[in-house]
Each structure stands twice: as structure tokens, then as C-alpha cells.
Design a protein around this motif. Structure first.
Motif, PDB file in Angstrom:
ATOM      1  N   HIS A 378       0.836  -1.206   0.000  1.00 28.94           N
ATOM      2  CA  HIS A 378       0.000   0.000   0.000  1.00 28.94           C
ATOM      3  C   HIS A 378       0.875   1.263   0.000  1.00 28.94           C
ATOM      4  O   HIS A 378       0.681   2.162  -0.812  1.00 28.94           O
ATOM      5  CB  HIS A 378      -0.916  -0.035   1.238  1.00 28.94           C
ATOM      6  N   HIS A 382       1.681   4.698  -2.545  1.00 28.49           N
ATOM      7  CA  HIS A 382       1.810   6.127  -2.219  1.00 28.49           C
ATOM      8  C   HIS A 382       3.134   6.691  -2.723  1.00 28.49           C
ATOM      9  O   HIS A 382       3.188   7.768  -3.311  1.00 28.49           O
ATOM     10  CB  HIS A 382       1.762   6.340  -0.700  1.00 28.49           C
ATOM     11  N   GLU A 408      -4.952   7.820  -1.707  1.00 27.54           N
ATOM     12  CA  GLU A 408      -5.408   6.561  -1.098  1.00 27.54           C
ATOM     13  C   GLU A 408      -5.923   5.606  -2.176  1.00 27.54           C
ATOM     14  O   GLU A 408      -5.625   4.419  -2.168  1.00 27.54           O
ATOM     15  CB  GLU A 408      -6.494   6.817  -0.053  1.00 27.54           C
TER      16      GLU A 408
HETATM   17 ZN   LIG Z   1      -2.697   5.148   2.651  1.00 31.27          ZN
END
Ligand SMILES: [Zn+2]
Length: 579
Positions: A378, A382, A408
């Protein structure tokens, strides 16, 4: 003229003065004050005009440079005195402290017939822990329903302000939330030295609403210094979200009013084997069946990634497998630093071109576990977005994405590939359908909560001198109205106040609409990635567009403005698959 060139030069002197604080954090106003003090802000405002949201929304045809200039000026749209910023910070800190100590000792909460179904020492924070306990209670076959009903009653008393002050964070009393009777407790499941004695009464106050008014009055102090957005509501929607409030409201109403809601509700009723109850707002039964146990996954990941370094070395392969070319994967991996995290994990952006963003994740002494890997993937999403949106973007002042929901959503595209990256099978179609239904039901819930918060803020602006009890009555009425309009037809019960229970309403100042908008954006991006088939080049194309308005960004990315259509389309498919 020369000045403009200097200011907009990729790594010009202002580039280094406009640090992270301005570009990526919420505390930028404090730094903007410094730039007013040393006159740099005046130079910007004399050279570049301030724009309103309306002007920016009609700026689809603006050249990129005009966007870069508009974004630069926007950073100085208000000159809020530091004492006002201090007052806001203080009020928010006090409200956060109020929220952080608003605990309910559950072993001391009694059922309708005096039952005590919650375990000793259980202390739940309003509202997160109470809500999570409702979710957990679905798997308790003997007492689950009773516990859920009790928590609903507790929540209703928090919203309508009838909860006795003496039961908040106080295990010295037993409380029956149905009769509202309070008695000294004979059970000691706490450290008596840590809990001060206080009178045993069922007197209630409107402290929660007093706290909301306290933060409202603090942010209102900034109104006179914010000419282009003279209320907190306008600042949140027009300058932070850059989506007009009326449009946000319309999007939320398309979710809560969707004909898919009763169809998803019917699936829930079928699975529960009973009619919906109001607390089923937090139903958590849409869950993909796990294909691998946690232990299996932990073992695979530990072997592969004994250290953060091992993950860093594997990054080119991971990125290639996600869909980047060999060249792009190497380019990205060379520009991201991997660190072991002290907390759970995060991505720290860099603000100067050439500096590496930090990908941080937890690595235990035995190596990284599956949870750490899932977070690392994740956060890698980013950091990849950050590399593209800072280093490969045409104008420095346009670095980043329109708002948090966008980064996100991009990170989730990576995260959804985690099993594949370990060489394991991806979740089945059925599992993905369950995930979609879960997201839809969660969006339905939080959209109603956001509508309540939005209306509460309008009420406060219309009644700035209100007493806490008046705000309490107004909020209860608003929560009921929203429920009766959008939820009562589905749940078959009227006048429920649960939509007013969120703790965010006390200290987060109109933040709640970000959640449902974030879900919509995530589905739009996912749909586009699926359509295009090529994640690598799509991701790069999207991430290089920068922090223009959300609608312009989304039109460039997917061909449509921000909206609920992708979420609704995915839900439609998932409903069909769940039958
Ligand atoms: Zn995040």
C-alpha cells in the motif's frame, strides 16, 4: 515578469521555501504566516491573482501554467493571524482530549432485565470501539443480539444527551441504558486508585455539544481573514476539497437514495435470517472467504523479506509485476527509500525534487509478516504516486494530487495485488463481489453521517449564539430527519438518531464527507485501471496530472468527473453475483 519565471522555476528558491508543510500537510497556514512576514506571500499575491472555486471549476481549458499560477496564489488565500490559529489548535486539542476520554465501561452496562453480557474490564471508546463491538457481536451466537441492542441504546443516549455524566469513563457505577438508572457498583474490575470517586447521579449535561460549539466558535474566528471563502463550510468545500457543497450533497444523496440499497439490505436480511435493526448500519458479514491462513501467509512473507532491505531489493520485480516496464520499475525503485517503521507504517513524501520519499513498514525481529507486507505494498503505491507527482510533473506548484482520497485510491490499486506479488492466487470474483458489497454498505452508512454533519454546521452558522442544549436538540432533529428520509424506508423504523453518534463530529470539523467521496473515487480509479488493462502506464499518466481540481483530475484520468457511478455500477454487478 522575471519574477514569475523565478517563482515557477522547477527548483527555484521559492521551491525550497514552499516546503512539505505547505504542499502536503494541514498545518500550512502557520507557514503561510511566515511567508507573509518575510513578504514572499505579498510578492506572490501581487503577481498572481486569487481565484474562486467557480473560476477554477470553469478552468478546464486553462493552460497548465495558469493552473500552476492559480495553485501558487491559492496557498495565500487567507492571512489568518497566529493568535487565531493558536485558538483553533487549542480548541481542537481540547475536543480531541474530550473524545479520547469518552469511554464506556461495558461490564457495568446492564441489559433490560439486569443482564451483564459484556466481559469485565471492557472499556469502549465512543464511537469507534462501540461500533466495532457491534461488528464483532455478529459472531456471538448466544448474546450478540442483546449486546448490539444495548450498544444501540448507549449510542442513542450519547446523541440525545441523556447519558448520565457519572457513567462516562466511570466503572464505579452500574448503568441501565434502557431505564437510565445509575447505581454504585459492587464489582471492582478496575484500579480504584486510577478512578476518582464521584457522586452517583443520573444527571446529564450537554457537554458533547458544548465541545462542538467550542470548536465551531474557534474556527469561526478565521472567517474575517478568508475573503474568498468566508465560512468554515466554504473553506472545507471550496478550498480544501475543491468540490462545491451542493455537488457533494447531490452525490451523497445518489448513494443513500439508490435503488440498490434495498436490494443489498435484502441480502443482509436473508443472511441474518431476520429483519434489519438500526445497528445493522454496521453489518460486517460481507467478507471474502480467506484462501490462506494468516500463519501460511506470515511464513511465506518472513522467508522472502527478513529485512526492510530485502524488500527494497525486490522492488524492481514487484513494480514490474504490477505492470510497469522494466525501465520504469528500475527508475521508481531507485527513487524510493525503504525503512523499518516504528509504528504501523506510512509513506513520507519528499518536498524537494530528487529527495526520496520514504516507504515505512513494520519488520519484526523474525522478518516482515503478512500484515507488514500488505502495508508495504500500500505504501509503495503512495511513494510511486509521490515520485511521479513531484519529479515528473511539469510545474512544481502542481505537485501531488487534488486531495488525500486520490492518493489513497491509487495506493489501493497496489494493495489489491498483494497476493499476486507473493505468487499466490488473487481473490476470486465472488470474493471481490463481497468486498464491493461491504464498501457499498459502508458508503451508505457514512454518507448519511456526513449529511448530518453538513447540516449541523449550517445550523451552527445560522445560530452562532446557540446554547449547547439548543445544538443538541437541533442535531437530534437533523439526525432523525436524515434517517426518516433515507434509512427508515429500508430499516422499517422511524426517528432513529444513530447517524449523529460519530466522534469525528466533535473534533474533526466537517471531515466526514471525505470518507464517502473517497470510496467513490477509489471505485472510479479501479474501474479505469480495469478498462485500460495496463496499470503501469495508466498509473503514471494519472499521477503526473497534479493537484488541479478533483473533477478536472478525474476527467483526465477516467473521462468523467468525480461521482458515484463507478461504485454503483460495481455494486449492481456484485448484487447480481451475490444472489
Ligand atoms: Zn494510505
Amino acid at each position: 515578469m522575471t519574477l514569475k519565471v523565478v517563482i515557477l522555476g522547477a527548483n527555484g528558491f521559492i521551491g525550497s521555501a514552499l516546503t512539505t508543510a505547505i504542499l502536503r500537510t494541514r498545518a500550512w497556514e502557520v507557514y503561510a504566516m511566515d511567508l507573509f512576514a518575510n513578504k514572499l506571500a505579498h510578492v506572490v499575491l501581487l503577481n498572481f491573482p486569487l481565484t474562486t472555486l467557480e473560476e477554477r471549476l470553469s478552468g478546464d481549458q486553462w493552460p497548465r501554467r495558469q493552473w500552476a499560477e492559480a495553485k501558487l496564489a491559492l496557498r495565500f488565500s487567507r492571512r489568518v493571524p497566529s493568535e487565531v490559529n493558536l485558538a483553533i489548535g487549542k480548541a481542537v486539542a481540547e475536543a480531541s482530549q474530550f473524545v479520547a476520554t469518552y469511554n464506556i465501561w461495558m461490564h457495568h452496562v446492564l441489559g433490560p432485565s439486569g443482564e451483564r453480557p459484556f466481559p469485565a474490564k471492557m472499556r469502549l471508546l465512543e464511537h469507534w470501539n462501540l461500533r466495532d463491538e457491534i461488528k464483532a457481536d455478529y459472531s456471538d451466537r448466544s448474546n450478540g443480539l442483546l449486546k448490539q441492542r444495548m450498544i444501540q441504546r448507549v449510542m442513542e443516549r450519547i446523541v440525545d444527551g441523556t447519558i448520565p455524566d457519572a457513567v462516562v469513563d466511570n466503572p464505579r457505577v452500574d448503568w441501565n441504558p434502557f431505564t437510565n438508572e445509575v447505581k454504585a457498583s459492587a464489582i471492582v474490575d478496575y484500579d480504584p486508585a486510577a478512578i476518582p470517586e464521584q457522586p452517583v447521579t443520573n444527571t446529564a449535561s450537554s457537554a458533547r455539544y458544548g465541545m462542538i460549539l467550542h470548536t465551531f466558535r474557534a474556527v469561526k474566528l478565521a472567517d474575517p481573514y478568508s475573503p474568498t471563502a468566508p465560512t468554515h463550510i466554504a473553506r472545507k468545500f471550496n478550498e480544501e476539497r475543491q468540490l462545491p457543497e451542493a455537488r457533494v450533497k447531490a452525490m451523497l444523496e445518489r448513494i443513500v437514495g439508490s435503488p440498490l440499497v434495498p436490494r443489498v439490505a435484502a441480502i443482509i436480511e436473508q443472511r441474518l435470517g431476520r429483519k434489519l435493526q438500526p445497528f445493522d448500519l454496521w453489518y460486517n458479514g460481507f467478507r471474502p472467504r480467506a484462501q490462506y491462513t494468516d500463519e501460511q501467509l506470515d511464513e511465506i512473507v518472513r522467508k522472502r523479506y527478513p529485512t526492510a532491505d530485502a524488500y527494497a531489493r525486490d522492488m524492481p520485480r514487484l513494480l514490474e509485476q504490477i505492470g510497469f516496464t522494466k525501465e520504469r520499475a528500475a527508475y521508481l525503485a531507485a527513487r524510493i527509500a525503504v525503512d523499518p517503521a516504528r509504528g504501523s507504517g506510512h509513506a513520507l513524501p519528499s518536498s524537494r525534487r530528487g529527495d526520496k520519499p520514504r516507504l515505512r513498514t513494520r519488520v519484526g525481529t523474525e522478518g516482515m509478516d503478512y500484515k507488514g507486507f500488505n502495508i508495504a505494498v500500500h505504501e509503495m503505491g503512495h511513494t510511486v504516486e509521490q515520485v511521479f507527482s513531484l519529479n515528473d510533473i511539469d510545474y512544481y506548484t502542481l505537485a501531488s494530487v487534488p486531495n488525500n482520497a486520490f492518493t489513497e485510491a491509487l495506493a489501493f490499486v497496489f494493495q489489491a495485488k498483494d497476493l499476486e506479488l507473493l505468487g499466490l492466487a488473487q481473490p476470486s470474483r465472488e470474493a471481490r463481489a463481497e468486498q464491493t458489497l461491504n464498501d457499498f454498505w459502508g458508503t451508505y452508512e457514512i454518507a448519511g453521517v456526513a449529511l448530518v454533519e453538513m447540516e449541523m454546521w449550517h445550523w451552527m452558522y445560522d445560530h452562532p449564539e446557540a446554547a449547547p442544549a439548543e445544538l443538541r436538540d437541533a442535531t437530534v432533529r437533523i439526525a432523525r430527519d436524515v434517517w426518516n428520509r433515507w434509512y427508515a424506508p429500508v430499516f422499517g423504523q422511524r426517528d432513529v438518531t444513530l447517524l449523529g453518534v460519530y466522534a469525528h463530529m466533535v473534533n474533526n470539523l466537517l471531515y466526514l464527507p471525505d470518507y464517502p467521496i473517497g470510496h467513490m473515487i477509489a471505485f472510479q480509479i479501479e474501474q479505469q485501471m480495469e478498462k485500460a488493462g495496463n496499470i503501469g502506464s495508466e498509473f503514471e499518466r494519472m499521477a503526473k496530472f497534479g493537484s488541479v481540481t478533483p473533477d478536472l483530475w478525474m476527467r483526465h484520468a477516467t473521462g468523467a468527473p468525480v461521482g458515484p457511478d463507478a461504485l454503483l455500477a460495481a455494486t449492481e454487478k456484485a448484487v447480481a453475483a451475490a444472489r
